[in-house]
Scaffold this motif. Structure first.
Motif, PDB file in Angstrom:
ATOM      1  N   TYR A  88       0.847  -1.140  -0.011  1.00 45.01           N
ATOM      2  CA  TYR A  88       0.230   0.127   0.040  1.00 45.01           C
ATOM      3  C   TYR A  88       0.743   1.298  -0.079  1.00 45.01           C
ATOM      4  O   TYR A  88       0.699   2.318  -0.767  1.00 45.01           O
ATOM      5  N   ILE A  89       1.976   1.317   0.624  1.00 48.54           N
ATOM      6  CA  ILE A  89       2.829   2.244   0.888  1.00 48.54           C
ATOM      7  C   ILE A  89       3.509   2.693  -0.581  1.00 48.54           C
ATOM      8  O   ILE A  89       3.645   3.736  -1.231  1.00 48.54           O
ATOM      9  N   TYR A  90       3.920   1.594  -1.106  1.00 47.87           N
ATOM     10  CA  TYR A  90       4.491   1.796  -2.506  1.00 47.87           C
ATOM     11  C   TYR A  90       3.469   2.294  -3.568  1.00 47.87           C
ATOM     12  O   TYR A  90       3.901   3.057  -4.280  1.00 47.87           O
ATOM     13  N   GLU A  91       2.240   1.604  -3.531  1.00 52.35           N
ATOM     14  CA  GLU A  91       1.117   2.486  -4.424  1.00 52.35           C
ATOM     15  C   GLU A  91       1.179   3.737  -4.150  1.00 52.35           C
ATOM     16  O   GLU A  91       0.869   4.380  -5.186  1.00 52.35           O
ATOM     17  N   TRP A  92       1.065   4.157  -2.814  1.00 50.68           N
ATOM     18  CA  TRP A  92       0.827   5.459  -2.622  1.00 50.68           C
ATOM     19  C   TRP A  92       2.020   6.545  -3.320  1.00 50.68           C
ATOM     20  O   TRP A  92       1.659   7.599  -3.732  1.00 50.68           O
ATOM     21  N   MET A  93       3.233   5.850  -3.021  1.00 44.28           N
ATOM     22  CA  MET A  93       4.162   6.545  -3.765  1.00 44.28           C
ATOM     23  C   MET A  93       4.320   6.553  -5.187  1.00 44.28           C
ATOM     24  O   MET A  93       4.384   7.778  -5.798  1.00 44.28           O
ATOM     25  N   HIS A  94       4.121   5.428  -5.794  1.00 52.01           N
ATOM     26  CA  HIS A  94       4.087   5.342  -7.099  1.00 52.01           C
ATOM     27  C   HIS A  94       3.009   6.263  -7.823  1.00 52.01           C
ATOM     28  O   HIS A  94       3.184   6.853  -8.943  1.00 52.01           O
ATOM     29  N   LYS A  95       1.744   6.385  -7.289  1.00 50.00           N
ATOM     30  CA  LYS A  95       0.793   7.207  -7.735  1.00 50.00           C
ATOM     31  C   LYS A  95       1.238   8.628  -7.763  1.00 50.00           C
ATOM     32  O   LYS A  95       0.737   9.319  -8.938  1.00 50.00           O
ATOM     33  N   ARG A  96       2.140   9.032  -7.146  1.00 44.76           N
ATOM     34  CA  ARG A  96       2.609  10.479  -6.936  1.00 44.76           C
ATOM     35  C   ARG A  96       3.907  10.724  -7.630  1.00 44.76           C
ATOM     36  O   ARG A  96       4.030  11.711  -8.317  1.00 44.76           O
ATOM     37  N   LEU A  97       4.650   9.609  -7.819  1.00 47.73           N
ATOM     38  CA  LEU A  97       6.146   9.704  -8.368  1.00 47.73           C
ATOM     39  C   LEU A  97       5.691   9.538  -9.895  1.00 47.73           C
ATOM     40  O   LEU A  97       6.704  10.083 -10.813  1.00 47.73           O
ATOM     41  N   GLN A  98       5.145   8.391 -10.426  1.00 47.47           N
ATOM     42  CA  GLN A  98       4.946   8.133 -11.771  1.00 47.47           C
ATOM     43  C   GLN A  98       6.306   7.712 -12.492  1.00 47.47           C
ATOM     44  O   GLN A  98       6.704   8.034 -13.445  1.00 47.47           O
ATOM     45  N   GLY A  99       7.070   7.026 -11.436  1.00 47.23           N
ATOM     46  CA  GLY A  99       8.305   6.700 -12.041  1.00 47.23           C
ATOM     47  C   GLY A  99       9.451   7.631 -12.277  1.00 47.23           C
ATOM     48  O   GLY A  99      10.626   7.222 -12.785  1.00 47.23           O
ATOM     49  N   GLN A 100       9.145   8.726 -11.685  1.00 47.12           N
ATOM     50  CA  GLN A 100      10.293  10.060 -11.813  1.00 47.12           C
ATOM     51  C   GLN A 100      11.580   9.415 -11.005  1.00 47.12           C
ATOM     52  O   GLN A 100      11.530   8.668  -9.997  1.00 47.12           O
ATOM     53  N   GLN A 101      12.817   9.587 -11.567  1.00 43.03           N
ATOM     54  CA  GLN A 101      13.940   8.996 -10.969  1.00 43.03           C
ATOM     55  C   GLN A 101      14.612  10.099  -9.946  1.00 43.03           C
ATOM     56  O   GLN A 101      15.820  10.154 -10.047  1.00 43.03           O
ATOM     57  N   VAL A 102      13.913  10.619  -9.003  1.00 39.15           N
ATOM     58  CA  VAL A 102      14.285  11.204  -7.789  1.00 39.15           C
ATOM     59  C   VAL A 102      14.919  10.326  -6.938  1.00 39.15           C
ATOM     60  O   VAL A 102      14.723   8.831  -6.658  1.00 39.15           O
ATOM     61  N   PRO A 103      16.244  10.581  -6.403  1.00 39.29           N
ATOM     62  CA  PRO A 103      16.858   9.656  -5.511  1.00 39.29           C
ATOM     63  C   PRO A 103      16.173   9.313  -4.322  1.00 39.29           C
ATOM     64  O   PRO A 103      15.584  10.411  -3.513  1.00 39.29           O
ATOM     65  N   ILE A 104      15.837   8.029  -3.875  1.00 38.95           N
ATOM     66  CA  ILE A 104      14.883   7.686  -2.848  1.00 38.95           C
ATOM     67  C   ILE A 104      15.904   6.977  -1.652  1.00 38.95           C
ATOM     68  O   ILE A 104      16.395   5.963  -2.166  1.00 38.95           O
TER      69      ILE A 104
END
Length: 511
Positions: free
Chosen positions: A34-50
């Motif tokens: 669920y956390i991943y889905e929350w992040m992916h929905k907002r980042l949409q694959g952007q290559q920001v360093p995590i």
């Protein structure tokens, strides 16, 4: 919305595992997903360093699941294990093995300050170090990591709770908390989110429903609840068509003194705006021309002395609800007058401002306060009533004991006003910093009194009054901004607050 304690969340985990017949690790996978889905929905694959910082318990395991899913889906991720103990939870170890199996990019171990990675303002930091499991002060090098994360100005997403924050106790002198831009809280928010000492470390939060057993959650009673619009909708009583002013109660507001008549003007007008059919202000004689000019809709009674303060409280009004305190002063003559007044009261009353200070000045008067009366202190007035506290959790415990001892309702005014009765906390969800201005407390007193006069139960009047007061301020700042809001603006928007209670959301109106 219920706010569950850490113990109740752990019990809900066990109930879910037993009911679904699944390993406990499945819940970790579910939460991480669920956390991943929350992040992916907002980042949409952007290559920001995590950068994902994981503790060695189940919160850290959640972080490892998130790191694995982010890596699997092409994100730029580095994972770190904050080695704060030799003990590792079994589910953490499984999550660690799953990550190592899925990627050649294994987590780096942090055991001391020299192991800290560089963190930049362009990074996203996922804080999965402690969560709700923290029960002791972290080691110094771990606190230095917290400081490094805070100083980096990176965007911080905390899982369940900001690391360093305790779920059930306040801050100690040397505690360090990670400053979270966003917290994803499992199943319900945490009480610490709403308290002045700890809530300031969180910019925003959201609740993730991770699928814990709904039957268990529904049947679990909590000591803390969040009051929002559906709760107030259930309290609200719609008026029938054929009515008259006598059906909606008579409010009596007692207060005012030389130079402080504005307080009772604000309270009396707010009682009218809250729906009270009739309102009378009881003031010293110097206040009569002021009240009659400022609010023609309000009737006025006075004491029999031509002074600047109350020397007696002896009224003829047959009121359905009484409030006392706004602008009243604490002159010794007024203290004696209030003492005599309290002895004659049987029904619940609303006590605010100087009336609270009189109770603190003469504690024996608390024995005369009627059951279910509503006290509305700000923090200074509360401290004078119940004494000093060690932290916000201690404050709530002392307040609850004081309210129980005297069988009263206490409304602790603040950013998240908390109404306390019978050892239960009701946290309000409306309001904004614009309310930090003179007179808004007097408006709240009037609103609660107006509702009490209409026949609402004291707890209903307190909860609905606090909610509407905050909601009116939320609507008003769209016109005045938080800096420009004044107390009378809140009163002016109380009607809009009633309208908003049953207004359809904008997208429904468009459909």
């Amino acid at each position: 919305m219920k706010i569950y304690s850490p113990k109740q969340i752990y019990e809900a985990d066990k109930a879910t595992i037993a009911k679904e017949g699944i390993p406990s690790y499945n819940l970790m996978e579910r939460a991480g997903g669920y956390i991943y889905e929350w992040m992916h929905k907002r980042l949409q694959g952007q290559q920001v360093p995590i950068k994902v910082f994981c503790g060695i318990g189940n919160n850290g395991g959640d972080g490892l699941v998130v790191a694995r899913l982010l890596l699997k889906n092409g994100y730029n991720v580095d994972a770190y294990i904050v080695n704060c103990s030799d003990k590792r939870s079994p589910d953490f170890l499984k999550a660690y093995d799953e990550l190592k199996s899925a990627s050649k990019k294994w987590p780096e171990l942090i055991k001391k300050e020299e192991d800290f990675p560089a963190i930049t303002p362009n990074d996203i930091v996922v804080d999965a170090i402690f969560g709700i499991g923290l029960n002791r002060c972290p080691e110094d090098w771990v606190k230095k990591l917290f400081v490094k994360i805070n100083d980096s100005k990176a965007y911080v997403l905390s899982i369940d709770m900001p690391s360093g924050m305790y779920a059930d106790r306040g801050l100690q002198k040397d505690d360090v908390i990670i400053h979270s831009a966003f917290v994803l809280s499992f199943q319900s928010p945490k009480l610490a989110f709403f308290l002045p000492e700890t809530g300031k470390y969180i910019t925003m939060w959201d609740v993730l429903d991770i699928g814990l057993d709904p039957e268990f959650l529904a049947n679990t009673e909590t000591d803390t609840v969040l009051i929002d619009k559906p709760d107030i909708q259930r309290i609200y009583r719609q008026r029938p068509q054929f009515t008259h002013k006598g059906m909606y109660g008579h409010s009596l507001i007692i207060g005012g003194s030389y130079g402080k008549m504005g307080a009772i003007i604000l309270a009396a007008k707010a009682a009218l705006r809250a729906g009270s059919g009739l309102v009378t202000a009881y003031v010293p004689q110097i206040g009569v021309p002021i009240l009659q000019t400022a609010i023609p809709e309000v009737m006025v009674e006075t004491d029999n002395f031509n002074g600047k303060v109350f020397e007696e409280i002896d009224f003829q009004t047959e009121a359905n609800a009484i409030a006392i305190g706004p602008g009243m002063g604490t002159d010794e003559k007024t203290v004696d007058a209030m003492s005599a007044f309290l002895k004659a009261q049987k029904a619940p009353i609303v006590i605010d401002a100087d009336a609270l200070n009189i109770l603190a000045k003469r504690p024996s008067l608390m024995e005369q306060v009627p059951d279910l009366s509503i006290l509305t202190p700000h923090p200074g007035e509360l401290e004078r009533l119940i004494g000093k506290w060690d932290d916000d959790f201690d404050k709530l415990e002392k307040t609850a004991k004081f309210a129980k001892k005297h069988n009263i309702i206490i409304v602790i005014k603040g950013a998240h006003t908390i109404t306390v009765y019978d050892y239960k906390l009701h946290i309000n969800t409306t309001g904004n910093p614009g309310l930090s201005t003179a007179g808004t407390g007097d408006v709240l007193t009037g609103v609660i009194t107006g509702l009490l006069a209409q026949g609402y139960h004291p707890m209903e009047a307190a909860l609905m009054g606090v909610y509407h007061h905050g909601l009116a301020a939320d609507i008003a700042i769209n016109q005045y901004a938080v800096e420009g809001l004044i107390a009378s603006d809140v009163t002016a928007f109380l009607g809009r607050a009633y309208m908003d209670l049953f207004a359809k959301p904008e997208h429904e109106q468009q459909q």
